[in-house]
Design a protein around this motif. Structure first.
Motif, PDB file in Angstrom:
ATOM      1  N   TYR A 151      -2.901  -6.419   8.544  1.00 39.33           N
ATOM      2  CA  TYR A 151      -2.592  -5.264   7.698  1.00 39.33           C
ATOM      3  C   TYR A 151      -3.680  -4.988   6.670  1.00 39.33           C
ATOM      4  O   TYR A 151      -4.101  -3.854   6.503  1.00 39.33           O
ATOM      5  CB  TYR A 151      -1.262  -5.483   6.965  1.00 39.33           C
ATOM      6  CG  TYR A 151      -0.087  -5.343   7.873  1.00 39.33           C
ATOM      7  CD1 TYR A 151       0.698  -4.197   7.856  1.00 39.33           C
ATOM      8  CD2 TYR A 151       0.233  -6.353   8.781  1.00 39.33           C
ATOM      9  CE1 TYR A 151       1.771  -4.057   8.716  1.00 39.33           C
ATOM     10  CE2 TYR A 151       1.302  -6.216   9.644  1.00 39.33           C
ATOM     11  CZ  TYR A 151       2.072  -5.068   9.602  1.00 39.33           C
ATOM     12  OH  TYR A 151       3.127  -4.925  10.456  1.00 39.33           O
ATOM     13  N   CYS A 152      -4.132  -6.012   5.944  1.00 45.51           N
ATOM     14  CA  CYS A 152      -5.061  -5.752   4.845  1.00 45.51           C
ATOM     15  C   CYS A 152      -6.483  -6.160   5.184  1.00 45.51           C
ATOM     16  O   CYS A 152      -7.391  -5.914   4.399  1.00 45.51           O
ATOM     17  CB  CYS A 152      -4.585  -6.449   3.571  1.00 45.51           C
ATOM     18  SG  CYS A 152      -4.383  -8.222   3.722  1.00 45.51           S
TER      19      CYS A 152
ATOM     20  N   CYS B 295      -1.038 -12.250   6.351  1.00 42.03           N
ATOM     21  CA  CYS B 295      -0.830 -12.919   5.066  1.00 42.03           C
ATOM     22  C   CYS B 295       0.663 -12.866   4.751  1.00 42.03           C
ATOM     23  O   CYS B 295       1.401 -12.044   5.298  1.00 42.03           O
ATOM     24  CB  CYS B 295      -1.683 -12.289   3.969  1.00 42.03           C
ATOM     25  SG  CYS B 295      -1.216 -10.613   3.531  1.00 42.03           S
TER      26      CYS B 295
ATOM     27  N   HIS C  94       2.354  -9.557   3.587  1.00 43.41           N
ATOM     28  CA  HIS C  94       2.457  -8.548   4.630  1.00 43.41           C
ATOM     29  C   HIS C  94       3.434  -8.953   5.726  1.00 43.41           C
ATOM     30  O   HIS C  94       4.022  -8.095   6.377  1.00 43.41           O
ATOM     31  CB  HIS C  94       1.070  -8.213   5.190  1.00 43.41           C
ATOM     32  CG  HIS C  94       0.330  -7.288   4.276  1.00 43.41           C
ATOM     33  ND1 HIS C  94      -0.885  -7.595   3.730  1.00 43.41           N
ATOM     34  CD2 HIS C  94       0.688  -6.074   3.801  1.00 43.41           C
ATOM     35  CE1 HIS C  94      -1.258  -6.580   2.936  1.00 43.41           C
ATOM     36  NE2 HIS C  94      -0.327  -5.660   2.968  1.00 43.41           N
TER      37      HIS C  94
ATOM     38  N   CYS D 207      -5.947 -10.871   8.226  1.00 39.44           N
ATOM     39  CA  CYS D 207      -4.599 -10.290   8.240  1.00 39.44           C
ATOM     40  C   CYS D 207      -4.633  -8.944   8.943  1.00 39.44           C
ATOM     41  O   CYS D 207      -5.510  -8.113   8.695  1.00 39.44           O
ATOM     42  CB  CYS D 207      -4.082 -10.129   6.812  1.00 39.44           C
ATOM     43  SG  CYS D 207      -2.591  -9.112   6.707  1.00 39.44           S
TER      44      CYS D 207
HETATM   45 ZN   LIG Z   1      -2.309  -8.843   4.396  1.00 40.47          ZN
END
Ligand SMILES: [Zn+2]
Length: 138
Positions: A13-14, A51, A54, A11
Motif C-alpha cells: 500500500y505505502c 505493514c 495497512h 508494503c
Molecule cells: Zn504500508
C-alpha cells in the motif's frame, strides 16, 4: 506496482519497507484459508508484504478479505520464479503457470507477470488470528 513491491519487499500500500519488531518476521496478509496449512508453513505467493497499519486498514475496508484471510509472520522470503504465460511449442501454453528460476529452458519461454516469493517458516500472527491460537490448545 504490485510486482515492484514484491520484488523489493515493500508494503503493497505505502511502498515503504514494513517495520519489523526485533526477532519478528515481516507481515503478509493473504487472501487464503488459514486452515489449509500446518505451521510453520512454506507458502508461495506473488503478494507483497504489508505493514501492520495497512494490514489493519485493508481488513477494516474489505469485507471479502475479512471473511477469508491469513496473516502470517515470515522470517525469510525468497523470490523463486515467475507466474505467467508459457510460450513453448510455438504458441501460448494455456493458463498461467509457475516457472521456477531453476527451470532455465522453460524460463526463456515465459512471459512473466508476477514474481513468486516463497515465504519460509511462516507462522500465523496471533493478533490477527486469536482463534487459531485458541484452537491449537484444545
Ligand atoms: Zn504500508
Amino acid at each position: 506496482m504490485q510486482r515492484r513491491a514484491a520484488d523489493r519487499l515493500l508494503c503493497a500500500y505505502c511502498m515503504e519497507p514494513p517495520q519489523r519488531e526485533p526477532g519478528e518476521g515481516m507481515l503478509w496478509l493473504l487472501h487464503t484459508d488459514p486452515d489449509a496449512h500446518q505451521w510453520p508453513a512454506d507458502i508461495r505467493t506473488s503478494t507483497p508484504p504489508i505493514c501492520r497499519p495497512h494490514a489493519e486498514l485493508a481488513l477494516r475496508r474489505c469485507a471479502t478479505l475479512r471473511r477469508r484471510y491469513l496473516a502470517v509472520r515470515v522470517r525469510e522470503a525468497e523470490p523463486i520464479g515467475v507466474r505467467g504465460t508459457v510460450y513453448d511449442q510455438g504458441g501460448p501454453g494455456g493458463p498461467d503457470e509457475l516457472v521456477l528460476f531453476t527451470e532455465r529452458n522453460r524460463l526463456r519461454f515465459v512471459l512473466g507477470r508476477d514474481l513468486v516469493l516463497e515465504l519460509r517458516g511462516a507462522v500465523p500472527e496471533p493478533d490477527f488470528h486469536p482463534q487459531l491460537s485458541a484452537t491449537a490448545t484444545e
